[in-house]
Design a protein around this motif. Structure first.
Motif, PDB file in Angstrom:
ATOM      1  N   TRP A  59       5.719   4.260  11.147  1.00  0.00           N
ATOM      2  CA  TRP A  59       7.053   4.929   9.632  1.00  0.00           C
ATOM      3  C   TRP A  59       6.255   3.411   8.147  1.00  0.00           C
ATOM      4  CZ3 TRP A  59       8.892   9.266   9.309  1.00  0.00           C
ATOM      5  CH2 TRP A  59       9.888   9.053   7.974  1.00  0.00           C
ATOM      6  N   ASN A  60       6.924   4.365   7.273  1.00  0.00           N
ATOM      7  CA  ASN A  60       7.199   2.870   5.486  1.00  0.00           C
ATOM      8  C   ASN A  60       7.504   1.047   6.920  1.00  0.00           C
ATOM      9  OD1 ASN A  60       6.177   4.817   4.049  1.00  0.00           O
ATOM     10  ND2 ASN A  60       8.505   6.092   4.293  1.00  0.00           N
ATOM     11  N   PHE A  61       6.289   0.562   6.278  1.00  0.00           N
ATOM     12  CA  PHE A  61       7.372  -0.665   5.736  1.00  0.00           C
ATOM     13  C   PHE A  61       6.503  -1.162   6.724  1.00  0.00           C
ATOM     14  CE2 PHE A  61       9.274   0.274   1.328  1.00  0.00           C
ATOM     15  CZ  PHE A  61       9.330  -0.272   1.556  1.00  0.00           C
ATOM     16  N   GLU A  62       5.310  -0.793   8.282  1.00  0.00           N
ATOM     17  CA  GLU A  62       4.915  -1.556   9.238  1.00  0.00           C
ATOM     18  C   GLU A  62       4.196  -2.636   8.430  1.00  0.00           C
ATOM     19  OE1 GLU A  62       2.912  -0.258  12.721  1.00  0.00           O
ATOM     20  OE2 GLU A  62       4.514   1.888  12.442  1.00  0.00           O
ATOM     21  N   LYS A  63       3.920  -4.329   9.608  1.00  0.00           N
ATOM     22  CA  LYS A  63       3.248  -5.157   8.733  1.00  0.00           C
ATOM     23  C   LYS A  63       2.427  -5.539   9.319  1.00  0.00           C
ATOM     24  CE  LYS A  63       8.006  -5.980   6.829  1.00  0.00           C
ATOM     25  NZ  LYS A  63       8.527  -4.358   7.827  1.00  0.00           N
ATOM     26  N   ALA A 101       0.897  -0.997   0.287  1.00  0.00           N
ATOM     27  CA  ALA A 101       0.321  -0.277  -0.359  1.00  0.00           C
ATOM     28  C   ALA A 101       0.982   1.171  -0.033  1.00  0.00           C
ATOM     29  CB  ALA A 101      -0.375  -0.064   0.998  1.00  0.00           C
ATOM     30  N   PRO A 102       1.446   1.948  -1.090  1.00  0.00           N
ATOM     31  CA  PRO A 102       1.960   2.751  -1.110  1.00  0.00           C
ATOM     32  C   PRO A 102       1.395   4.269  -0.878  1.00  0.00           C
ATOM     33  CG  PRO A 102       1.592   2.235  -3.513  1.00  0.00           C
ATOM     34  CD  PRO A 102       0.556   1.126  -2.409  1.00  0.00           C
ATOM     35  N   CYS A 103       1.965   4.675   0.661  1.00  0.00           N
ATOM     36  CA  CYS A 103       1.879   5.592   1.060  1.00  0.00           C
ATOM     37  C   CYS A 103       3.234   6.852   0.859  1.00  0.00           C
ATOM     38  CB  CYS A 103       1.851   5.380   2.538  1.00  0.00           C
ATOM     39  SG  CYS A 103       1.601   6.431   3.968  1.00  0.00           S
ATOM     40  N   ASN A 104       2.741   8.305   1.286  1.00  0.00           N
ATOM     41  CA  ASN A 104       3.122   9.268   1.569  1.00  0.00           C
ATOM     42  C   ASN A 104       3.391   9.547   2.393  1.00  0.00           C
ATOM     43  OD1 ASN A 104       5.327  10.975  -0.376  1.00  0.00           O
ATOM     44  ND2 ASN A 104       3.913  12.198  -0.640  1.00  0.00           N
ATOM     45  N   GLN A 105       2.645   9.173   3.330  1.00  0.00           N
ATOM     46  CA  GLN A 105       2.520  10.165   4.624  1.00  0.00           C
ATOM     47  C   GLN A 105       4.274  10.314   5.196  1.00  0.00           C
ATOM     48  OE1 GLN A 105      -0.972   8.237   6.337  1.00  0.00           O
ATOM     49  NE2 GLN A 105      -1.392  10.191   6.206  1.00  0.00           N
ATOM     50  N   PHE A 106       5.148   9.105   5.083  1.00  0.00           N
ATOM     51  CA  PHE A 106       6.608   9.493   6.478  1.00  0.00           C
ATOM     52  C   PHE A 106       7.207   9.941   5.530  1.00  0.00           C
ATOM     53  CE2 PHE A 106       3.195   6.412   7.482  1.00  0.00           C
ATOM     54  CZ  PHE A 106       2.802   7.037   8.605  1.00  0.00           C
ATOM     55  N   GLY A 107       7.774  11.636   6.025  1.00  0.00           N
ATOM     56  CA  GLY A 107       9.346  11.832   5.027  1.00  0.00           C
ATOM     57  C   GLY A 107       8.469  12.576   3.281  1.00  0.00           C
ATOM     58  N   SER A 108       7.777  12.503   3.001  1.00  0.00           N
ATOM     59  CA  SER A 108       6.973  12.334   1.746  1.00  0.00           C
ATOM     60  C   SER A 108       7.850  11.318   0.885  1.00  0.00           C
ATOM     61  CB  SER A 108       7.589  13.968   0.961  1.00  0.00           C
ATOM     62  OG  SER A 108       6.760  14.772   1.703  1.00  0.00           O
ATOM     63  N   GLN A 109       7.948  10.025   0.915  1.00  0.00           N
ATOM     64  CA  GLN A 109       9.097   9.000   0.514  1.00  0.00           C
ATOM     65  C   GLN A 109       8.697   8.373  -0.740  1.00  0.00           C
ATOM     66  OE1 GLN A 109      10.726   6.868   4.096  1.00  0.00           O
ATOM     67  NE2 GLN A 109      12.064   8.634   4.095  1.00  0.00           N
ATOM     68  N   GLU A 110       7.334   8.731  -1.141  1.00  0.00           N
ATOM     69  CA  GLU A 110       6.444   7.623  -2.188  1.00  0.00           C
ATOM     70  C   GLU A 110       5.600   9.726  -3.194  1.00  0.00           C
ATOM     71  OE1 GLU A 110       6.113   5.913  -4.639  1.00  0.00           O
ATOM     72  OE2 GLU A 110       5.984   4.663  -3.132  1.00  0.00           O
ATOM     73  N   PRO A 111       6.534   9.478  -3.758  1.00  0.00           N
ATOM     74  CA  PRO A 111       6.437  10.939  -4.330  1.00  0.00           C
ATOM     75  C   PRO A 111       5.527  10.304  -5.217  1.00  0.00           C
ATOM     76  CG  PRO A 111       8.484  10.775  -4.674  1.00  0.00           C
ATOM     77  CD  PRO A 111       7.918   9.942  -3.156  1.00  0.00           C
ATOM     78  N   GLY A 112       5.645   9.774  -6.602  1.00  0.00           N
ATOM     79  CA  GLY A 112       5.816   9.704  -7.854  1.00  0.00           C
ATOM     80  C   GLY A 112       3.833   9.127  -7.805  1.00  0.00           C
ATOM     81  N   ASN A 113       3.274   9.058  -8.132  1.00  0.00           N
ATOM     82  CA  ASN A 113       2.308   8.867  -9.183  1.00  0.00           C
ATOM     83  C   ASN A 113       1.344   6.957  -8.984  1.00  0.00           C
ATOM     84  OD1 ASN A 113       2.818   7.708 -11.914  1.00  0.00           O
ATOM     85  ND2 ASN A 113       1.973  10.021 -12.385  1.00  0.00           N
ATOM     86  N   GLU A 114       0.759   6.683  -9.300  1.00  0.00           N
ATOM     87  CA  GLU A 114       0.706   5.386  -9.768  1.00  0.00           C
ATOM     88  C   GLU A 114       1.357   4.470 -10.149  1.00  0.00           C
ATOM     89  OE1 GLU A 114      -2.064   6.099  -6.455  1.00  0.00           O
ATOM     90  OE2 GLU A 114      -1.715   6.754  -8.922  1.00  0.00           O
ATOM     91  N   GLU A 115       1.330   4.866 -11.906  1.00  0.00           N
ATOM     92  CA  GLU A 115       2.027   4.461 -12.588  1.00  0.00           C
ATOM     93  C   GLU A 115       3.863   4.384 -12.405  1.00  0.00           C
ATOM     94  OE1 GLU A 115       2.856   4.762 -17.463  1.00  0.00           O
ATOM     95  OE2 GLU A 115       1.209   6.146 -16.385  1.00  0.00           O
TER      96      GLU A 115
END
Length: 159
Positions: free
Chosen positions: A125-129, A62-76
């Motif tokens: 943070w990112n990569f919680e499972k 599940a891509p998420c950009n809430q932590f340090g703007s570390q997922e800035p891209g669009n879906e493609e």
């Protein structure tokens, strides 16, 4: 809503995905990001996915950009990055929020089902499972620092 199967999310192609399609599967739900120190975990997640896919495991990134703007891209861009850089074949959702006013309902449920340290109902943070059993209930939660391979024994118990 009491199980994973009660939710829908948008997939990486922005199509509605009814998670009831996952009935009877063991699911590992992971909030992911392309520019994070933990991004290398894509390799371990893909390894788990390939190893246990035929036994009933589904991994959902599940891509998420809430932590340090570390997922800035669009879906493609996210899809291309995951495929070309990490050879990811497990399904991805469209970008979503895991905390806050616009959090995805599935993440509200995941966090309520398995609160974090000190009972906190937020993703740190990112990569919680989140590991979900074949009945659609959250079984365990893992910190970002937990390497995918260390979850294998828990997955095997549920399979």
């Amino acid at each position: 809503m009491t199980t994973l199967y009660d939710f829908t999310v948008k997939d990486i192609n922005n199509k509605e995905w009814d998670l009831s399609e996952l009935k009877g599967k063991v699911v590992l739900f992971v909030n992911v990001a392309s520019k994070c120190g933990f991004t290398k975990q894509y390799a371990g997640l893909e390894e788990l996915y390939k190893k246990y896919l035929d036994k009933g495991l589904v991994i959902i990134g599940a891509p998420c950009n809430q932590f340090g703007s570390q997922e800035p891209g669009n879906e493609e861009e996210i899809q291309n990055f995951c495929t070309l850089t990490w050879s990811v074949t497990f399904p991805l959702t469209a970008k979503l929020d895991v905390n806050g006013d616009n959090e995805a309902p599935v993440y509200k449920w995941l966090k309520e089902s398995q609160p974090g340290i000190l009972g906190l109902k937020r993703v740190k943070w990112n990569f919680e499972k989140f590991l979900i059993d074949r009945e659609g209930k959250v079984n365990k939660r893992y910190a970002s620092t937990t390497e995918p391979k260390s979850i294998a024994a828990d997955i095997e118990k549920l399979l």
